[in-house]
Scaffold this motif. Structure first.
Motif, PDB file in Angstrom:
ATOM      1  N   ARG A   3       0.827  -1.216   0.000  1.00  0.00           N
ATOM      2  CA  ARG A   3       0.000   0.000   0.000  1.00  0.00           C
ATOM      3  C   ARG A   3       0.858   1.261   0.000  1.00  0.00           C
ATOM      4  O   ARG A   3       1.899   1.333   0.660  1.00  0.00           O
ATOM      5  N   GLY A   4       0.392   2.255  -0.733  1.00  0.00           N
ATOM      6  CA  GLY A   4       1.105   3.523  -0.794  1.00  0.00           C
ATOM      7  C   GLY A   4       2.218   3.543  -1.811  1.00  0.00           C
ATOM      8  O   GLY A   4       2.923   4.541  -1.949  1.00  0.00           O
ATOM      9  N   THR A   5       2.409   2.423  -2.533  1.00  0.00           N
ATOM     10  CA  THR A   5       3.443   2.349  -3.569  1.00  0.00           C
ATOM     11  C   THR A   5       2.844   1.689  -4.814  1.00  0.00           C
ATOM     12  O   THR A   5       1.700   1.223  -4.803  1.00  0.00           O
ATOM     13  N   ARG A   6       3.635   1.614  -5.874  1.00  0.00           N
ATOM     14  CA  ARG A   6       3.246   0.877  -7.071  1.00  0.00           C
ATOM     15  C   ARG A   6       3.813  -0.535  -7.050  1.00  0.00           C
ATOM     16  O   ARG A   6       3.723  -1.269  -8.033  1.00  0.00           O
ATOM     17  N   LYS A   7       4.381  -0.937  -5.928  1.00  0.00           N
ATOM     18  CA  LYS A   7       5.095  -2.209  -5.845  1.00  0.00           C
ATOM     19  C   LYS A   7       4.227  -3.311  -5.252  1.00  0.00           C
ATOM     20  O   LYS A   7       3.191  -3.050  -4.639  1.00  0.00           O
ATOM     21  N   ALA A   8       4.691  -4.563  -5.424  1.00  0.00           N
ATOM     22  CA  ALA A   8       4.027  -5.714  -4.817  1.00  0.00           C
ATOM     23  C   ALA A   8       5.069  -6.765  -4.494  1.00  0.00           C
ATOM     24  O   ALA A   8       6.117  -6.854  -5.145  1.00  0.00           O
ATOM     25  N   LEU A   9       4.766  -7.568  -3.484  1.00  0.00           N
ATOM     26  CA  LEU A   9       5.606  -8.710  -3.137  1.00  0.00           C
ATOM     27  C   LEU A   9       5.030  -9.967  -3.769  1.00  0.00           C
ATOM     28  O   LEU A   9       3.818 -10.213  -3.691  1.00  0.00           O
TER      29      LEU A   9
ATOM     30  N   MET B 283      10.140 -18.500  -1.482  1.00  0.00           N
ATOM     31  CA  MET B 283      10.825 -17.440  -2.225  1.00  0.00           C
ATOM     32  C   MET B 283       9.993 -16.163  -2.186  1.00  0.00           C
ATOM     33  O   MET B 283       8.772 -16.199  -2.338  1.00  0.00           O
ATOM     34  N   VAL B 284      10.665 -15.041  -1.994  1.00  0.00           N
ATOM     35  CA  VAL B 284      10.000 -13.740  -2.074  1.00  0.00           C
ATOM     36  C   VAL B 284      10.649 -12.929  -3.195  1.00  0.00           C
ATOM     37  O   VAL B 284      11.866 -13.003  -3.418  1.00  0.00           O
ATOM     38  N   GLY B 285       9.819 -12.194  -3.938  1.00  0.00           N
ATOM     39  CA  GLY B 285      10.330 -11.353  -5.008  1.00  0.00           C
ATOM     40  C   GLY B 285       9.650  -9.996  -4.975  1.00  0.00           C
ATOM     41  O   GLY B 285       8.641  -9.800  -4.279  1.00  0.00           O
ATOM     42  N   LEU B 286      10.175  -9.064  -5.743  1.00  0.00           N
ATOM     43  CA  LEU B 286       9.639  -7.703  -5.765  1.00  0.00           C
ATOM     44  C   LEU B 286       9.219  -7.335  -7.183  1.00  0.00           C
ATOM     45  O   LEU B 286      10.011  -7.420  -8.129  1.00  0.00           O
ATOM     46  N   LEU B 287       7.956  -6.931  -7.318  1.00  0.00           N
ATOM     47  CA  LEU B 287       7.417  -6.404  -8.576  1.00  0.00           C
ATOM     48  C   LEU B 287       7.373  -4.888  -8.462  1.00  0.00           C
ATOM     49  O   LEU B 287       6.708  -4.347  -7.569  1.00  0.00           O
ATOM     50  N   ASP B 288       8.070  -4.196  -9.356  1.00  0.00           N
ATOM     51  CA  ASP B 288       8.178  -2.741  -9.238  1.00  0.00           C
ATOM     52  C   ASP B 288       6.918  -2.005  -9.658  1.00  0.00           C
ATOM     53  O   ASP B 288       6.658  -0.897  -9.194  1.00  0.00           O
ATOM     54  N   ASP B 289       6.136  -2.595 -10.559  1.00  0.00           N
ATOM     55  CA  ASP B 289       4.962  -1.903 -11.096  1.00  0.00           C
ATOM     56  C   ASP B 289       3.784  -2.875 -11.124  1.00  0.00           C
ATOM     57  O   ASP B 289       3.759  -3.810 -11.923  1.00  0.00           O
TER      58      ASP B 289
END
Length: 331
Positions: free
Chosen positions: A21-27, A127-133
């Protein structure tokens, strides 16, 4: 996978996606392990657990970042069990170094056995990853009729340790598919870049059951939005048919795209094998696969029943009822 109203992709996809929340990112988060592989060849199985969970995360568009783990084994005082443990951890370490996914923590569970036998050695990886958009979040199922289907990675003749051997022949044997960590890294880089640039409509990794099962899942994973496909695997006619359809060669993913040349160009840049293998069709179509001079057709309704209804149908059977073929149970 479910955190209040932040879930973008829940259970059933390659990996779950949870919005920050508050960003364009997701885990992106995923747990994975194939105990058969670890039982047959522990170091390879350890590598595969990390590589597949990273592949799953990358299929959503996220960059794999780190792992946690739950290492489940039998009695470590038995030399063969301790050897399994040592080799599996070594394989996991090799994969984490190659894919740049450090271990943030985890736990070990020993003595998981009965007087008959121990559990399969099962080093489960989270595994955890980061989606920027979040607007680039990618699902596993085919989405648009007319899209081109692209296979990233290559098919092999490996059949050891497969779901096919276990389910059809009742055999857990052979050498499991080998894990080329450089190719896994190339596949992940290709997925992350192609999805990040908006070229990919769907992405699904090939794992248990092999390529034929992955294609079927792409067609029916979302029951309310099923689409057929025409697939041509004749470039691999030199491979045995069973291995081509149901072998579990690693480092593969099935994409659908309207920008196939851009996807192929990105794959070449990263040194990832890529080939156009078919076309997504309308909802009323079947899944059709051509291989080694034969054409196989499966109705979507039958595939959907096997995928969505088997576990509920088995659970509805009277206590003590014998095992039944899943496709028959599901109708």
């Amino acid at each position: 996978s479910t955190v209040r109203t932040n879930t973008l992709i829940g259970p059933g996809g390659d990996a779950a996606l949870v919005r920050l929340r508050g960003t364009r990112k997701a885990l992106a988060v995923k747990t994975d392990c194939n105990g058969r592989y670890v039982y047959l060849e522990p170091r390879t199985g350890g590598r595969q657990a990390v590589a597949e969970s990273a592949r799953n995360v990358a299929c959503t568009g996220a960059r794999p970042k780190a792992i946690t783990n739950c290492l489940n084994f039998g009695n470590p005082k038995k030399p063969e069990v301790f050897w399994q443990f040592k080799e599996a951890v070594a394989g996991m370490g090799e994969a984490c170094e190659a894919l740049e996914t450090p271990v943030t923590g985890g736990n070990v569970s020993f003595y998981n056995e009965s007087p008959v036998s121990a559990v399969y050695p099962t080093p489960t990886v989270g595994m955890v990853g980061l989606l920027d958009d979040v607007t680039k979040a990618t699902r596993s199922n085919f989405a648009v009729p007319g899209d081109t289907i692209v296979l990233l990675g290559d098919n092999t003749d490996e059949l050891g340790g497969s779901e096919y051997l276990q389910r059809i022949h009742g055999v857990v044997a052979g050498r499991p598919p080998q894990v080329d960590l450089a190719r896994e890294k190339a596949l992940i880089d290709t997925l992350v870049e192609a999805i990040g640039k908006g070229y990919v409509r769907s992405a699904h990794d090939c794992a248990d059951g092999g390529l034929a099962v992955a294609l079927a899942e792409c067609c029916v994973m979302r029951r309310e939005a099923m689409l057929g496909a025409d697939v041509d695997l004749s470039p691999w006619d030199a491979l045995p048919l069973r291995a081509l359809l149901f072998g579990e060669a690693q480092g593969r993913a099935v994409l659908s795209t309207a920008s196939e040349e851009a996807v192929l160009r990105i794959a070449r840049t990263h040194g990832c094998p890529a080939r156009i293998i078919g076309t997504v069709r309308r909802a009323e179509s079947d899944l059709t696969i051509t291989a080694r001079g034969s054409t196989f057709t499966a109705p979507l309704a039958r595939l959907a029943a096997a995928f969505h209804d088997t576990i509920p149908a088995i659970m509805a059977q009277p206590v003590g009822a014998g095992a039944t073929d899943p496709a028959t149970v599901a109708g």
